[in-house]
Design a protein around this motif. Structure first.
Motif, mmCIF file in Angstrom:
data_model
loop_
_atom_site.group_PDB
_atom_site.id
_atom_site.type_symbol
_atom_site.label_atom_id
_atom_site.label_comp_id
_atom_site.label_asym_id
_atom_site.label_seq_id
_atom_site.Cartn_x
_atom_site.Cartn_y
_atom_site.Cartn_z
ATOM 1 N N PHE A 183 0.852 -1.158 0.036
ATOM 2 C CA PHE A 183 0.002 0.130 0.010
ATOM 3 C C PHE A 183 0.914 1.320 0.083
ATOM 4 O O PHE A 183 0.502 2.390 -0.835
ATOM 5 C CB PHE A 183 -0.781 -0.003 1.333
ATOM 6 N N LEU A 184 1.881 1.206 0.712
ATOM 7 C CA LEU A 184 2.870 2.588 0.825
ATOM 8 C C LEU A 184 4.119 2.297 0.140
ATOM 9 O O LEU A 184 4.664 3.440 -0.061
ATOM 10 C CB LEU A 184 3.090 2.516 2.398
ATOM 11 N N GLY A 185 4.351 1.058 -0.552
ATOM 12 C CA GLY A 185 5.627 1.147 -1.010
ATOM 13 C C GLY A 185 6.629 0.475 -0.241
ATOM 14 O O GLY A 185 6.995 0.811 0.912
ATOM 15 N N ASP A 186 7.335 -0.880 -0.652
ATOM 16 C CA ASP A 186 8.201 -1.338 0.237
ATOM 17 C C ASP A 186 9.154 -0.925 0.609
ATOM 18 O O ASP A 186 10.140 -1.392 1.277
ATOM 19 C CB ASP A 186 8.305 -3.099 -0.260
ATOM 20 N N ASP A 187 9.851 0.365 -0.026
ATOM 21 C CA ASP A 187 11.028 0.867 0.192
ATOM 22 C C ASP A 187 10.345 2.376 0.944
ATOM 23 O O ASP A 187 11.435 3.025 0.932
ATOM 24 C CB ASP A 187 11.640 1.272 -1.005
ATOM 25 N N ALA A 188 9.264 2.328 1.342
ATOM 26 C CA ALA A 188 8.668 3.688 1.741
ATOM 27 C C ALA A 188 9.447 4.201 3.322
ATOM 28 O O ALA A 188 9.724 5.470 3.466
ATOM 29 C CB ALA A 188 7.347 3.551 2.061
ATOM 30 N N GLY A 189 9.893 3.268 3.940
ATOM 31 C CA GLY A 189 10.411 3.674 5.422
ATOM 32 C C GLY A 189 9.490 3.853 6.351
ATOM 33 O O GLY A 189 9.741 4.416 7.358
ATOM 34 N N TRP A 190 8.445 3.346 6.054
ATOM 35 C CA TRP A 190 7.181 3.641 7.016
ATOM 36 C C TRP A 190 7.702 2.881 8.367
ATOM 37 O O TRP A 190 6.986 3.553 9.428
ATOM 38 C CB TRP A 190 5.875 2.947 6.385
ATOM 39 N N ARG A 191 8.170 2.000 8.529
ATOM 40 C CA ARG A 191 8.528 1.364 9.963
ATOM 41 C C ARG A 191 9.312 2.446 10.691
ATOM 42 O O ARG A 191 9.016 2.568 11.937
ATOM 43 C CB ARG A 191 9.304 0.382 9.449
ATOM 44 N N THR A 192 10.122 3.183 10.176
ATOM 45 C CA THR A 192 11.133 4.076 10.928
ATOM 46 C C THR A 192 10.246 5.239 11.131
ATOM 47 O O THR A 192 10.551 6.155 12.182
ATOM 48 C CB THR A 192 12.435 4.415 10.280
ATOM 49 N N GLU A 193 9.186 5.706 10.272
ATOM 50 C CA GLU A 193 8.460 6.936 10.334
ATOM 51 C C GLU A 193 7.397 6.880 11.303
ATOM 52 O O GLU A 193 7.121 7.694 11.857
ATOM 53 C CB GLU A 193 7.871 7.559 9.007
ATOM 54 N N PHE A 194 6.737 5.718 11.259
ATOM 55 C CA PHE A 194 5.619 5.400 12.050
ATOM 56 C C PHE A 194 6.039 4.916 13.430
ATOM 57 O O PHE A 194 5.014 4.871 14.485
ATOM 58 C CB PHE A 194 4.643 4.691 11.462
ATOM 59 N N TYR A 195 7.237 4.528 14.045
ATOM 60 C CA TYR A 195 7.591 4.048 15.233
ATOM 61 C C TYR A 195 8.926 4.608 15.546
ATOM 62 O O TYR A 195 9.825 4.651 15.008
ATOM 63 C CB TYR A 195 7.576 2.339 14.992
ATOM 64 N N ARG A 196 9.085 4.645 16.876
ATOM 65 C CA ARG A 196 10.355 5.037 17.418
ATOM 66 C C ARG A 196 10.803 3.820 18.392
ATOM 67 O O ARG A 196 10.092 3.290 19.180
ATOM 68 C CB ARG A 196 10.170 6.511 18.383
ATOM 69 N N THR A 197 12.026 3.586 18.019
ATOM 70 C CA THR A 197 12.680 2.576 18.739
ATOM 71 C C THR A 197 13.522 3.182 19.881
ATOM 72 O O THR A 197 14.156 3.899 20.060
ATOM 73 C CB THR A 197 13.594 1.808 17.723
ATOM 74 N N THR A 198 13.656 2.414 21.114
ATOM 75 C CA THR A 198 14.304 3.038 22.280
ATOM 76 C C THR A 198 14.869 2.032 23.082
ATOM 77 O O THR A 198 14.264 0.742 22.813
ATOM 78 C CB THR A 198 13.191 3.753 23.331
ATOM 79 N N GLU A 199 15.917 2.317 23.604
ATOM 80 C CA GLU A 199 16.490 1.004 24.328
ATOM 81 C C GLU A 199 17.210 1.615 25.740
ATOM 82 O O GLU A 199 17.405 2.718 26.142
ATOM 83 C CB GLU A 199 17.881 1.002 23.655
ATOM 84 N N GLU A 200 16.469 0.590 26.632
ATOM 85 C CA GLU A 200 16.481 1.065 28.207
ATOM 86 C C GLU A 200 17.536 -0.072 28.899
ATOM 87 O O GLU A 200 17.476 -1.312 28.463
ATOM 88 C CB GLU A 200 15.308 0.832 28.855
ATOM 89 N N HIS A 201 18.470 0.459 29.544
ATOM 90 C CA HIS A 201 19.512 -0.306 30.006
ATOM 91 C C HIS A 201 19.135 -0.796 31.508
ATOM 92 O O HIS A 201 18.930 0.283 32.313
ATOM 93 C CB HIS A 201 20.890 0.370 29.949
ATOM 94 N N THR A 202 19.223 -2.045 32.053
ATOM 95 C CA THR A 202 19.202 -2.312 33.338
ATOM 96 C C THR A 202 20.335 -2.881 33.619
ATOM 97 O O THR A 202 21.331 -2.952 33.133
ATOM 98 C CB THR A 202 18.029 -3.343 33.500
ATOM 99 N N LEU A 203 20.514 -3.285 35.161
ATOM 100 C CA LEU A 203 21.644 -3.952 35.469
ATOM 101 C C LEU A 203 22.151 -5.193 34.881
ATOM 102 O O LEU A 203 23.407 -5.400 34.655
ATOM 103 C CB LEU A 203 21.429 -4.249 37.173
ATOM 104 N N PHE A 204 21.086 -5.796 34.465
ATOM 105 C CA PHE A 204 21.412 -7.343 33.648
ATOM 106 C C PHE A 204 21.331 -7.314 32.228
ATOM 107 O O PHE A 204 21.957 -8.006 31.690
ATOM 108 C CB PHE A 204 20.600 -8.305 34.311
ATOM 109 N N GLU A 205 20.500 -6.419 31.590
ATOM 110 C CA GLU A 205 20.287 -6.374 29.949
ATOM 111 C C GLU A 205 19.916 -4.988 29.618
ATOM 112 O O GLU A 205 19.541 -4.068 30.355
ATOM 113 C CB GLU A 205 19.352 -7.519 29.903
ATOM 114 N N SER A 206 19.682 -4.901 28.177
ATOM 115 C CA SER A 206 19.337 -3.874 27.508
ATOM 116 C C SER A 206 17.732 -4.220 26.883
ATOM 117 O O SER A 206 17.761 -5.274 26.198
ATOM 118 C CB SER A 206 20.129 -3.539 26.446
#
Length: 294
Positions: free
Chosen positions: A198-221
């Protein structure tokens, strides 16, 4: 139920039709003294009618009851009423029942009968065939895409843009698409494939529509996704995508069409394929005025 009553919409449906009809009128008037053939293409023509709820009445269940509705003009009938007329009207409808009703327009508009072409085909295939099989040296067109959901492929939009002589009105089903965008990005492979188509498979909608965050704990990320795709984000994304392929430009703002609960269900976009400065400046000025009008 009368086969013609194939669709129910609120005031936003009438608003959409009012605005695009104004553009049809301006378009045929602007080209009336030109040598180009004027073509109108309605890719989801339905029956030529729409079901309209009468004031003070209610609708029970999903479909409107026949005795509670009246027939209003759909996009096909409105285009046929425009003066000066188009030289050719192409009406596409895949559903056989709606298509049979659509053919009755020949009897309602006998003066336009010889100008009408009816195609009982899947919209994407029919549009590509029109784009590749028309003599665009002598033809200019307005196309209206009013899908019931996410039926239009992005490759079809690219085909329309490639012609460079089609002005496109695209009713983008943002409400239907939002239902596939899960809050935490856990989208099934089937839905991902649908969004890519629908949007074009090279559209980059995954990065435009979502934000990825990384949280660090004592044992893992811990990596997590968060949906940021509200209506504004989606509108900007689609407009940017259209602007990348339509040489004549895209209207600055889409018209947001809401249901009775205030939710935005559709975005009405305008894109001009003609790269000639005089032509696209006029087309964009008219379209932007129509979209901005209150």
């Amino acid at each position: 139920m009368d086969q013609r009553q194939h669709e129910f919409g609120g005031p936003w449906t009438e608003e959409k039709l009012d605005r695009i009809t104004k553009y049809y009128q301006a378009y045929t008037t602007a080209l009336k003294n030109q040598l180009f053939r004027r073509m109108y293409v309605d890719a989801f023509a339905g029956t030529g009618y729409r079901a309209s709820k009468r004031p003070g009445e209610t609708v029970r269940g999903f479909f409107p009851l026949p005795q509670m509705t009246e027939l209003a003009k759909g996009s096909a009938r409105r285009a046929l009423e425009v003066e000066p007329p188009f030289n050719e009207y192409v009406f596409i409808e895949a559903n056989e029942g709606r298509f049979r009703e659509l053919r009755k327009l020949e009897d309602e508009f006998p003066a336009r009968r010889d100008r009408m072409v009816f195609r009982n085909e899947e919209a994407n295939a029919a549009i590509v065939d029109i784009c590749r099989g028309t003599d665009w040296h002598s033809t200019r067109a307005v196309m209206f895409l009013d899908p019931y959901g996410m039926q239009i492929n992005w490759t079809t939009i690219e085909e329309i843009a490639r012609v460079r002589h089609i002005d496109l009105w695209y009713l983008f089903p943002v409400g239907a698409m939002q239902r596939l965008l899960q809050r935490e990005g856990k989208i099934s492979p089937k839905w991902e494939a649908a969004l890519d188509r629908f949007l074009g498979d090279d559209a980059g909608w995954r990065t435009e529509f979502y934000r990825t965050t990384e949280e660090h704990t004592l044992f893992e990320s811990v990596v997590s996704k968060r949906k940021v795709a509200d209506v504004g984000v989606i509108e900007a994304f689609v407009r940017k995508r259209l602007a990348q392929i339509f040489r004549g430009g895209v209207a600055k703002n889409a018209l947001r069409l809401r249901n009775s609960k205030g939710s935005c269900m559709f975005l009405l976009f305008f894109a001009c394929g003609n790269p000639t400065p005089k032509a696209h400046r006029l087309a964009l000025r008219i379209a932007q005025h129509i979209l901005a009008a209150r």
